[in-house]
Design a protein around this motif. Structure first.
Motif: not given
Length: 474
Positions: A225-246
């Protein structure tokens, strides 16, 4: 009813012509580099852009694009050539002005909205490109490049296929965007003219001996199966902040470093961790996203915890070499970064841990690494093997940094970007700049059906996925 030459029942081919450069080439034969030779057993690259229909059309579409393409090929003559192998086994691009294919097709029952569905990628998409599953070696007798312009019910899709042994994504999008600029009437000399020099360490005197059977290194008939998943700028910034929290820790890094170094052909293990362990390190937005994809895809596969998994990504080495290559170096300038770890660690440890593994691999990939990879290839010359042969590989392609939306053929910027059926297998991911713009990212995900179903129901993953459907940019 479609014509006999139609690629499928839903697409009708109206015409096909050969387009040659407006001016004769003055570029001599270009010897394929190590990075080029690596791609000879890959499919042609297939990338394209979806546009809304100009209303009313200012001029006949195909004659106009034919003229613009001819002009653009004069600036990029290798794309209008053919591959050739000399008596000693060296492979060259013969810049002989043999021309590229331009196909005009229609699929008037397909709308822009159909192709922007948030469900799986529309099955017609792979038919909007020429040269389906054509292997790059075939450019010895086939055009190096071909375009298919398909008129839809309310839009136009411009799809391109190009031999991967001739170009990488950076060169491809430079050409595509130059073509668009000339089409919309820009007459000034483009600022990003290609650099055809062949004087770097990637130019080798070692001869590549190809296997007797010219084929890709994965099963093209395996279902997925092939699918496109979209990540908004806000979502990516949230993800980055979570990763860099430790903080960066040394926990369980030695084995991962050793395995990664071995898989990358690195004999100096210290480069994978020296100067990094114990420091606080900034994980980039893209590395954070890659870490998420590695973790959730590995979890969705439900494999034995003791099995090894790897995350592979191609890296542009133009600025990682000494001396550096120009940004507009024509051809492939790619090497692969591989990070590996046990399935149990990737699944059970937190997301920052996964991101740390990827970050160390990237930071360790310097000019010395590029040189070692060249030396390793020369001691055992062979083509790059695509595929998921162990069932545990995740491979990221393309880049959200490519200027995929910086093109306008005269009727507006693209609505979205799509790829064809080339080089796709279970575990292949491709990152595009987000169709919604503003620093968003779209990830094209190819997975076995059961794995995709698990991914879609993973709350850790879906919390970052944008609810907005792909294709909102206008």
């Amino acid at each position: 009813m479609s014509s006999p030459s139609s690629p499928c029942d839903s697409v009708t081919v109206i015409s096909k012509c050969k387009v040659v450069p407006l001016k004769n080439s003055t570029v001599g034969d270009l010897k394929l580099s190590i990075s080029d030779l690596n791609m000879l057993l890959c499919h042609y690259i297939q990338k394209g852009c979806l546009f809304t229909t100009p209303s009313p059309p200012s001029q006949p579409l195909i004659p106009h694009l034919t003229k613009a393409l001819s002009h653009t090929l004069s600036l990029f003559p290798p794309f209008a050539g053919r591959l050739k192998t000399d008596v000693d086994g060296y492979v060259y691009i013969a810049c002989n002005d043999a021309g590229v294919d331009l196909i005009h097709a229609t699929a008037t029952h397909i709308s822009v909205a159909d192709l922007l569905s948030s469900s799986d990628v529309h099955p017609t998409v792979k038919h909007l490109f020429p040269f389906h599953h054509k292997i790059s070696y075939a450019a010895h007798s086939s055009p190096i490049m071909a375009f298919q312009v398909t008129e839809l019910a309310d839009g136009v899709f411009v799809g391109c296929a190009v031999c991967h042994a001739v170009t990488d994504g950076a060169t491809f999008w430079n050409f595509f965007n130059t073509f668009a600029a000339i089409s919309r009437g820009e007459t000034a000399c483009p600022s990003r003219l290609p650099d055809f020099r062949r004087d770097s360490i990637l130019s080798s005197n070692v001869v590549l001996r190809l296997p007797k059977e010219i084929k890709v290194t994965f099963n093209v008939d395996a279902p997925f199966r092939e699918k496109i998943f979209s990540f908004s700028r806000e979502s990516i910034q949230k993800l980055k902040a979570s990763v860099n929290s430790s903080m960066f820790t040394a926990e369980n890094v030695d084995v991962a470093d050793e395995l990664t170094a071995k898989l990358n052909g690195d004999t100096e293990l210290k480069t994978a961790s020296e100067g990094v362990r114990g420091e606080r390190t900034e994980i980039s937005s893209f590395q954070s996203l890659c870490a998420l994809m590695w973790k959730v895809v590995t979890r969705a596969r439900n494999m034995e915890k003791s099995k090894m998994t790897s995350f592979r990504t191609a890296v542009n080495i133009r600025k990682r070499m000494k001396p550096e290559l120009e940004d507009c170096y024509f051809g492939n300038a790619l090497q692969s970064i591989t990070t590996c770890a046990k399935v149990g660690d990737v699944v059970s440890k937190d997301l920052p841990w996964c991101a740390e593994q990827l970050n160390r691999s990237v930071k360790a990939f310097d000019s010395a690494t590029v040189q070692r990879n060249v030396e390793n290839w020369e001691s055992d010359p062979k083509c790059y093997e695509l595929g998921n042969h162990d069932g545990a590989t995740v491979q990221m392609g393309s880049s959200p940094r490519f200027p995929m939306y910086d093109n306008d053929f005269g009727w507006g910027r693209p609505v979205t970007v799509r790829s064809g059926g080339a080089n796709k297998f279970d575990g292949k991911l491709s990152a595009f700049p987000g169709s919604s713009g503003g620093g968003s990212v779209d990830v094209e995900v190819v997975l076995a059906a059961e794995t995709m179903a698990q991914l879609e129901s993973d709350p850790e993953f879906m919390v970052y996925v944008s609810a907005q459907s792909v294709g909102s940019r206008v």
